[in-house]
Design a protein around this motif. Structure first.
Motif, mmCIF file in Angstrom:
data_model
loop_
_atom_site.group_PDB
_atom_site.id
_atom_site.type_symbol
_atom_site.label_atom_id
_atom_site.label_comp_id
_atom_site.label_asym_id
_atom_site.label_seq_id
_atom_site.Cartn_x
_atom_site.Cartn_y
_atom_site.Cartn_z
ATOM 1 N N LEU A 23 -6.234 11.225 -7.001
ATOM 2 C CA LEU A 23 -6.693 10.192 -8.055
ATOM 3 C C LEU A 23 -7.591 10.846 -8.971
ATOM 4 N N LEU A 24 -8.034 12.149 -8.887
ATOM 5 C CA LEU A 24 -8.733 12.694 -9.877
ATOM 6 C C LEU A 24 -7.668 13.368 -10.908
ATOM 7 N N VAL A 25 -6.419 13.685 -10.594
ATOM 8 C CA VAL A 25 -5.419 14.361 -11.462
ATOM 9 C C VAL A 25 -3.926 13.404 -11.278
ATOM 10 N N PRO A 26 -4.123 12.224 -11.611
ATOM 11 C CA PRO A 26 -3.046 11.209 -11.236
ATOM 12 C C PRO A 26 -1.553 11.527 -12.076
ATOM 13 N N GLU A 27 -2.097 12.248 -13.248
ATOM 14 C CA GLU A 27 -0.731 12.547 -14.042
ATOM 15 C C GLU A 27 0.333 13.844 -13.518
ATOM 16 N N GLN A 87 -0.817 8.238 -4.989
ATOM 17 C CA GLN A 87 -0.572 7.687 -6.316
ATOM 18 C C GLN A 87 0.181 6.629 -6.668
ATOM 19 N N ARG A 88 0.926 5.877 -5.554
ATOM 20 C CA ARG A 88 1.486 4.753 -5.932
ATOM 21 C C ARG A 88 0.676 3.409 -5.174
ATOM 22 N N ALA A 89 -0.126 3.714 -4.110
ATOM 23 C CA ALA A 89 -0.881 2.647 -3.715
ATOM 24 C C ALA A 89 -2.387 2.769 -3.609
ATOM 25 N N GLY A 90 -2.907 3.743 -4.295
ATOM 26 C CA GLY A 90 -4.304 4.059 -4.072
ATOM 27 C C GLY A 90 -4.757 4.566 -3.126
ATOM 28 N N ALA A 91 -5.850 5.055 -2.864
ATOM 29 C CA ALA A 91 -6.320 5.690 -1.495
ATOM 30 C C ALA A 91 -6.592 4.788 -0.591
ATOM 31 N N PRO A 92 -7.314 3.668 -0.478
ATOM 32 C CA PRO A 92 -7.481 3.058 0.711
ATOM 33 C C PRO A 92 -6.258 2.543 1.687
ATOM 34 N N LEU A 93 -5.113 2.080 1.130
ATOM 35 C CA LEU A 93 -4.094 1.657 1.993
ATOM 36 C C LEU A 93 -3.662 3.036 2.529
ATOM 37 N N VAL A 145 -5.994 -8.565 0.464
ATOM 38 C CA VAL A 145 -6.572 -9.365 -0.377
ATOM 39 C C VAL A 145 -6.971 -8.915 -1.632
ATOM 40 N N ALA A 146 -7.661 -7.916 -1.872
ATOM 41 C CA ALA A 146 -7.641 -7.524 -3.062
ATOM 42 C C ALA A 146 -6.737 -7.117 -4.158
ATOM 43 N N LEU A 147 -5.770 -6.629 -3.251
ATOM 44 C CA LEU A 147 -4.516 -6.457 -3.937
ATOM 45 C C LEU A 147 -3.830 -7.613 -4.589
ATOM 46 N N ARG A 148 -3.699 -8.805 -3.584
ATOM 47 C CA ARG A 148 -2.925 -9.900 -3.941
ATOM 48 C C ARG A 148 -3.644 -10.832 -5.217
ATOM 49 N N ALA A 149 -5.020 -10.222 -5.241
ATOM 50 C CA ALA A 149 -6.039 -10.793 -6.466
ATOM 51 C C ALA A 149 -5.567 -10.356 -7.824
ATOM 52 N N GLN A 150 -4.967 -9.033 -7.899
ATOM 53 C CA GLN A 150 -4.580 -8.498 -9.197
ATOM 54 C C GLN A 150 -3.466 -9.219 -9.753
ATOM 55 N N ALA A 151 -3.652 -9.574 -11.155
ATOM 56 C CA ALA A 151 -2.442 -10.188 -11.634
ATOM 57 C C ALA A 151 -1.230 -9.437 -11.930
ATOM 58 N N HIS A 152 -1.447 -8.309 -12.106
ATOM 59 C CA HIS A 152 -0.348 -7.517 -12.517
ATOM 60 C C HIS A 152 0.127 -6.478 -11.389
ATOM 61 N N ALA A 153 -0.278 -6.830 -10.060
ATOM 62 C CA ALA A 153 -0.120 -5.910 -9.154
ATOM 63 C C ALA A 153 1.427 -5.433 -8.815
ATOM 64 N N ASP A 154 1.843 -4.290 -8.685
ATOM 65 C CA ASP A 154 3.102 -3.884 -8.167
ATOM 66 C C ASP A 154 3.299 -3.825 -6.804
ATOM 67 N N ALA A 159 4.602 -0.938 -1.667
ATOM 68 C CA ALA A 159 5.471 -0.792 -0.237
ATOM 69 C C ALA A 159 5.956 0.555 -0.389
ATOM 70 N N ILE A 160 6.199 1.089 -1.432
ATOM 71 C CA ILE A 160 7.097 2.781 -1.361
ATOM 72 C C ILE A 160 5.554 3.485 -0.906
ATOM 73 N N GLY A 161 4.534 3.274 -1.318
ATOM 74 C CA GLY A 161 3.331 4.097 -1.093
ATOM 75 C C GLY A 161 2.997 3.955 0.542
ATOM 76 N N ALA A 162 3.245 2.822 1.051
ATOM 77 C CA ALA A 162 3.020 2.723 2.513
ATOM 78 C C ALA A 162 3.945 3.262 3.210
ATOM 79 N N LEU A 163 5.063 3.276 2.910
ATOM 80 C CA LEU A 163 6.406 3.930 3.334
ATOM 81 C C LEU A 163 6.015 5.462 3.459
ATOM 82 N N LEU A 164 5.623 6.110 2.381
ATOM 83 C CA LEU A 164 5.395 7.471 2.409
ATOM 84 C C LEU A 164 4.312 7.836 3.237
ATOM 85 N N ALA A 165 3.252 7.053 3.328
ATOM 86 C CA ALA A 165 2.073 7.255 3.989
ATOM 87 C C ALA A 165 2.411 7.227 5.610
#
Length: 323
Positions: A23-27, A87-93, A145-154, A159-165
């Motif tokens: 998250l500190l060097v996302p690029e 990088q795809r799903a954020g840290a908490p998931l 719940v927080a993810l579903r509340a986002q207007a432009h949630a991908d 899902a790809i992030g979860a699979l990689l996790a």
């Protein structure tokens, strides 16, 4: 038991750092972060290897081959999957998916290592496992719940992030079981020496990986500024810090815990990594977790405390009870 638990706690605090690095060097590509971290770990291990040279000479060819396998799966492959997931799903998931490791490892170890470590009675182990699962479910639900509340949630990206996790989880289900096997079969060896050996084994893998990644980026026409990216000093400092604290110090403390604790108990104490990673992630977000997340954390801690009180029973005694 409690000294081993303290070592596991320190290991968890150190390992939690790896969840905020991406998250500190996302690029920066996840593969570059993985080979960079373990290149730093390998370089840090070299002077430590010189200090431990007499103990390292006692390792056989089979021991070095085992260290190489542990380095490839438990270090490089694990962190490529984890950094990509974050990088795809954020840290908490991904943190909470990795947080299922205490349950997965405890069950696997109880089935696999009962003859060596004794069987943790399922009836006594079940409450702690249920509390850990409930805690993970609470935190996962709050994040969903927080993810579903986002207007432009991908959602596809998540899902790809979860699979990689889950792939990272598979790597780290295998790693502590195999690592504990070696440590328990070599009780006279220093856990610090074994951590250093894994660092030395990681170095050539990381060097080859770095070179291949650099070559691939050049051939594919990538505009990423190799070898250290657009923020070289930040990247180098971050990789060095994670390499020293998470890779070497964390592995050393985990090895100390693994020699003192039954594998099924040690597996559950990986929950400390989950708690540390969640804490660091919310500090980075700059906000406190909500009530449901706090309830989940409380359940995780309660499950760990309960599990630490469960004592293994020799398999012969368990079998006699069923006769």
């Amino acid at each position: 038991m409690w000294i081993g638990t303290l070592y596991a706690l320190v290991a968890g605090l150190m390992w939690g750092l790896v969840f905020v690095g991406p998250l500190l060097v996302p690029e920066y590509p996840a593969a570059l972060q993985s080979v960079g971290r373990y290149l730093a770990f390998g370089l840090i291990a070299l002077p430590l290897a010189w200090l431990d040279r007499n103990a390292l000479r006692r390792l056989s060819r089979a021991d070095w081959l085992e260290a190489l396998k542990l380095a490839a799966v438990g270090n490089l492959l694990y962190y490529v999957c984890l950094a990509s997931a974050i990088q795809r799903a954020g840290a908490p998931l991904p943190t909470m998916i990795i947080g299922t490791l205490p349950v997965v490892i405890a069950i696997a170890a109880n089935l696999r290592n009962a003859r060596r470590d004794g069987r943790l009675p399922w009836a006594r182990l079940a409450p702690s496992l249920l509390m850990i699962v409930a805690g993970i479910a609470c935190v996962n639900h709050a994040e969903w719940v927080a993810l579903r509340a986002q207007a432009h949630a991908d959602l596809a990206r998540y899902a790809i992030g979860a699979l990689l996790a889950f792939c990272a989880m598979a790597c780290w289900t295998w790693y502590p079981l195999r690592n504990a096997d070696w440590l328990r079969h070599h009780p006279g060896r220093n856990p610090r020496t074994w951590a250093t050996a894994q660092g030395v084994a990681t170095l050539p893998l990381a060097l080859i990986g770095y070179a291949l990644l650099w070559l691939f980026m050049g051939v594919s026409g990538s505009h990423f500024a190799m070898p250290f990216g657009p923020r070289p000093w930040i990247f180098i400092a971050l990789m060095a810090a994670i390499g020293l604290l998470a890779s070497w110090l964390g592995t050393t403390c985990w090895n100390e815990a693994s020699q003192r604790l039954p594998t099924a108990i040690a597996g559950q104490l990986i929950v400390f990594e989950t708690l540390a990673a969640l804490s660091y992630a919310f500090v980075l977000r700059g906000k406190l977790p909500n009530g449901q997340t706090m309830l989940g954390v409380a359940l995780l801690v309660a499950g760990v405390i309960w599990a630490a009180k469960v004592k293994p029973v020799p398999l012969e005694y368990v079998q006699a009870e069923h006769l």
